[in-house]
Design a protein around this motif. Sequence first.
Motif, short mmCIF file in Angstrom:
data_model
loop_
_atom_site.label_atom_id
_atom_site.label_comp_id
_atom_site.label_asym_id
_atom_site.label_seq_id
_atom_site.Cartn_x
_atom_site.Cartn_y
_atom_site.Cartn_z
N TYR A 170 0.84 -1.21 0.00
CA TYR A 170 0.00 0.00 0.00
C TYR A 170 0.87 1.26 0.00
CZ TYR A 170 -3.71 3.22 1.50
OH TYR A 170 -4.60 4.26 1.59
N GLU A 171 1.91 1.26 0.82
CA GLU A 171 2.78 2.44 0.89
C GLU A 171 3.54 2.64 -0.43
OE1 GLU A 171 2.86 4.67 3.17
OE2 GLU A 171 1.68 3.69 4.73
N ARG A 172 4.04 1.54 -1.02
CA ARG A 172 4.78 1.65 -2.29
C ARG A 172 3.88 2.12 -3.43
NH1 ARG A 172 10.35 0.96 -3.44
NH2 ARG A 172 11.20 0.08 -1.56
N ALA A 173 2.62 1.75 -3.38
CA ALA A 173 1.70 2.10 -4.46
C ALA A 173 1.22 3.55 -4.36
CB ALA A 173 0.51 1.14 -4.46
N ARG A 174 1.75 4.30 -3.41
CA ARG A 174 1.37 5.72 -3.34
C ARG A 174 1.85 6.45 -4.59
NH1 ARG A 174 2.50 7.98 2.61
NH2 ARG A 174 1.47 9.78 1.68
N THR A 175 2.92 5.94 -5.21
CA THR A 175 3.32 6.42 -6.53
C THR A 175 3.04 5.27 -7.50
OG1 THR A 175 5.57 5.62 -6.24
CG2 THR A 175 5.13 7.91 -5.64
N ARG A 176 2.65 5.60 -8.70
CA ARG A 176 2.26 4.58 -9.67
C ARG A 176 3.42 3.60 -9.90
NH1 ARG A 176 -0.72 6.37 -15.10
NH2 ARG A 176 -1.81 7.52 -13.48
N VAL A 177 3.14 2.33 -9.78
CA VAL A 177 4.18 1.30 -9.87
C VAL A 177 3.57 0.04 -10.46
CG1 VAL A 177 3.76 0.53 -7.49
CG2 VAL A 177 6.00 0.17 -8.52
N SER A 178 4.40 -0.77 -11.12
CA SER A 178 3.88 -2.00 -11.72
C SER A 178 3.93 -3.15 -10.71
CB SER A 178 4.71 -2.37 -12.96
OG SER A 178 5.98 -2.85 -12.58
N ILE A 179 3.20 -4.19 -11.02
CA ILE A 179 3.20 -5.39 -10.18
C ILE A 179 4.61 -5.97 -10.11
CG2 ILE A 179 2.31 -7.76 -10.02
CD1 ILE A 179 0.18 -5.71 -9.42
N ALA A 180 5.30 -6.01 -11.24
CA ALA A 180 6.66 -6.56 -11.27
C ALA A 180 7.59 -5.73 -10.39
CB ALA A 180 7.18 -6.61 -12.70
N GLU A 181 7.48 -4.41 -10.47
CA GLU A 181 8.34 -3.54 -9.65
C GLU A 181 8.06 -3.73 -8.16
OE1 GLU A 181 9.11 0.35 -12.40
OE2 GLU A 181 7.04 -0.02 -11.76
N LEU A 182 6.81 -3.93 -7.81
CA LEU A 182 6.48 -4.18 -6.40
C LEU A 182 7.14 -5.46 -5.92
CD1 LEU A 182 2.68 -3.27 -6.24
CD2 LEU A 182 4.55 -2.11 -5.05
N SER A 183 7.09 -6.49 -6.75
CA SER A 183 7.67 -7.77 -6.38
C SER A 183 9.17 -7.63 -6.15
CB SER A 183 7.39 -8.80 -7.49
OG SER A 183 8.02 -10.02 -7.20
N VAL A 184 9.84 -6.93 -7.03
CA VAL A 184 11.30 -6.75 -6.91
C VAL A 184 11.64 -5.85 -5.73
CG1 VAL A 184 13.34 -5.77 -8.03
CG2 VAL A 184 11.74 -7.17 -9.34
N ALA A 185 10.95 -4.73 -5.61
CA ALA A 185 11.27 -3.76 -4.57
C ALA A 185 11.07 -4.34 -3.17
CB ALA A 185 10.43 -2.50 -4.74
N MET A 206 9.29 -9.91 -2.71
CA MET A 206 8.17 -10.82 -2.46
C MET A 206 7.89 -11.59 -3.75
SD MET A 206 5.66 -8.31 -0.23
CE MET A 206 4.25 -9.28 -0.57
N PRO A 207 7.52 -12.88 -3.64
CA PRO A 207 7.18 -13.64 -4.84
C PRO A 207 6.04 -12.96 -5.61
CG PRO A 207 7.36 -15.08 -2.94
CD PRO A 207 7.42 -13.67 -2.42
N LEU A 208 6.15 -13.02 -6.93
CA LEU A 208 5.17 -12.37 -7.79
C LEU A 208 3.75 -12.85 -7.50
CD1 LEU A 208 4.89 -10.37 -10.12
CD2 LEU A 208 5.32 -12.25 -11.69
N GLY A 209 3.58 -14.14 -7.26
CA GLY A 209 2.24 -14.67 -6.98
C GLY A 209 1.65 -14.09 -5.70
N VAL A 210 2.48 -13.90 -4.70
CA VAL A 210 2.00 -13.32 -3.44
C VAL A 210 1.61 -11.86 -3.66
CG1 VAL A 210 2.70 -12.66 -1.10
CG2 VAL A 210 3.35 -14.89 -2.01
N VAL A 211 2.43 -11.13 -4.42
CA VAL A 211 2.11 -9.72 -4.69
C VAL A 211 0.77 -9.64 -5.42
CG1 VAL A 211 2.81 -7.69 -6.03
CG2 VAL A 211 4.50 -8.95 -4.67
#
Length: 113
Positions: free
Chosen positions: A49-64, A67-72
Motif C-alpha cells: 500500500y505504501e509503495r503504491a502511493r506512486t504509480r508502480v507495476s506489479i513486477a516492480e512491487l515484487s522486486v522492490a 516478495m514472490p510475484l504470486g504473493v504480490v
Amino acid sequence: MRSKRIRPYALTGGRTRPRRELLVEALVSVPRYDPGLPDSLMPESRALYERARTRVSIAELSVALSMPLGVVRVLVSDLAAQGAIYVHPTAHAYHHDREMLGRILDGLEQLRI
C-alpha cells in the motif's frame, strides 16, 4: 516484513490466484491515501500500500519488496477489492479495440531507441 521462515502461502491464506487477472506490467496506485489504513493491514500488505502511493507495476512491487510475484498479485488484488489500490487498465484490456491498438503502435514507433 516478516521472517523468511513464513511460507508465502501463509501470507495469502493458501490462495495461489488473485481475485482478478493482474499482469506483471499492470500499473497500480493508491487513489486516495488513507493514513489510518496501514495500521489495519498485515506488514506485507502495508508495504504494498505504501509503495503504491506512486504509480508502480506489479513486477516492480515484487522486486522492490523481495516478495514472490504470486504473493504480490494475491495481496494487491485483495487491496484492490477493498478499494485501497486502483489497478490501471493495460493494453491487454484493449485487445479488441483496433483504434486503441493503433494508438499504442503509433506511440511505440515514435520512441527513439
